[in-house]
Design a protein around this motif. Structure first.
Motif, short mmCIF file in Angstrom:
data_model
loop_
_atom_site.label_atom_id
_atom_site.label_comp_id
_atom_site.label_asym_id
_atom_site.label_seq_id
_atom_site.Cartn_x
_atom_site.Cartn_y
_atom_site.Cartn_z
N GLN A 208 0.86 -1.19 -0.04
CA GLN A 208 -0.04 0.10 -0.01
C GLN A 208 0.75 1.21 -0.05
OE1 GLN A 208 -2.64 -0.50 3.53
NE2 GLN A 208 -4.10 -1.80 2.29
N TYR A 209 1.87 1.35 0.69
CA TYR A 209 2.68 2.48 0.87
C TYR A 209 3.60 2.70 -0.17
CZ TYR A 209 5.81 5.88 2.83
OH TYR A 209 6.61 7.14 3.29
N ILE B 259 -3.21 4.49 5.16
CA ILE B 259 -2.75 3.07 5.58
C ILE B 259 -3.17 2.84 7.04
CG2 ILE B 259 -1.12 1.37 5.91
CD1 ILE B 259 0.47 3.06 3.71
N ALA B 260 -3.10 3.76 7.85
CA ALA B 260 -3.61 3.64 9.21
C ALA B 260 -4.73 3.46 9.57
CB ALA B 260 -2.73 4.85 10.21
N ALA C 85 2.18 3.80 14.38
CA ALA C 85 2.27 2.32 14.00
C ALA C 85 2.62 1.93 12.81
CB ALA C 85 1.22 1.63 14.52
N ILE C 86 2.10 2.51 11.87
CA ILE C 86 2.20 2.13 10.43
C ILE C 86 3.80 2.61 10.16
CG2 ILE C 86 1.77 2.72 7.98
CD1 ILE C 86 0.07 0.95 9.69
N HIS C 87 4.23 3.85 10.29
CA HIS C 87 5.46 4.46 10.10
C HIS C 87 6.39 3.29 10.91
CE1 HIS C 87 9.11 6.95 11.09
NE2 HIS C 87 8.82 7.18 9.85
N ASP C 88 6.28 2.94 12.08
CA ASP C 88 7.34 2.04 12.87
C ASP C 88 7.39 0.83 11.97
OD1 ASP C 88 7.83 4.27 14.40
OD2 ASP C 88 6.63 3.23 15.94
N LEU C 89 6.28 0.11 11.59
CA LEU C 89 6.21 -1.09 10.71
C LEU C 89 6.98 -0.96 9.55
CD1 LEU C 89 3.54 -3.70 10.78
CD2 LEU C 89 4.16 -2.61 8.47
#
Length: 105
Positions: free
Chosen positions: A28-29, A39-40, A49-53
Motif C-alpha cells: 500500500q505504501y 494506511i493507518a 504504528a504504520i511508520h514504525d512497521l
C-alpha cells in the motif's frame, strides 16, 4: 538506487518472508502510494504504528539482502549477460540460440 525501486526489488526477492500484514502495508505504501494516514485508517491503527512497521520491514528486508545477496547477485548476473551480448555482437557470433540460453539464466 531509488528507495522505491530498491524496496520493490527487495520485496520481489524476500517479500514471502514477511507476514501477510507486513506485505500488505508495504504494498500500500510503496506500490499504491497511499499515505501513512490512509494506511493507518485502513488498518484501524495509528499513523506512528504504520511508520514504525514500514521502517522495521525495510530493515528486515535489507538485513536479508546483507546476508543472502540475492538482489546484488541478480544485478551482477544481468550485467554479465549484457556484457556477453555485447561481446557476441562485436564478434558477429550473436544468434537466437545463445539469446535463449542467456534468457534462461
Amino acid at each position: 538506487m531509488d528507495d522505491r525501486i530498491e524496496i520493490s526489488l527487495l520485496m520481489d526477492f524476500y517479500g514471502k518472508l514477511l507476514t501477510e500484514k507486513q506485505r500488505l502495508i508495504l504494498e500500500q505504501y510503496y506500490n499504491m502510494d497511499l499515505s501513512l494516514s490512509e494506511i493507518a485508517e485502513n488498518q484501524n491503527t495509528s499513523r506512528q504504528a504504520i511508520h514504525d512497521l514500514i521502517k522495521r520491514c525495510y530493515r528486515t528486508l535489507t538485513d536479508y539482502e546483507e546476508k543472502l545477496n540475492l538482489l546484488a547477485n541478480s544485478v551482477k548476473d544481468e550485467e554479465v549477460k549484457d556484457q556477453l551480448r555485447t561481446l557476441l555482437k562485436e564478434k558477429n557470433c550473436y544468434c537466437s540460440e545463445i539469446e535463449k540460453l542467456l534468457v534462461e539464466l
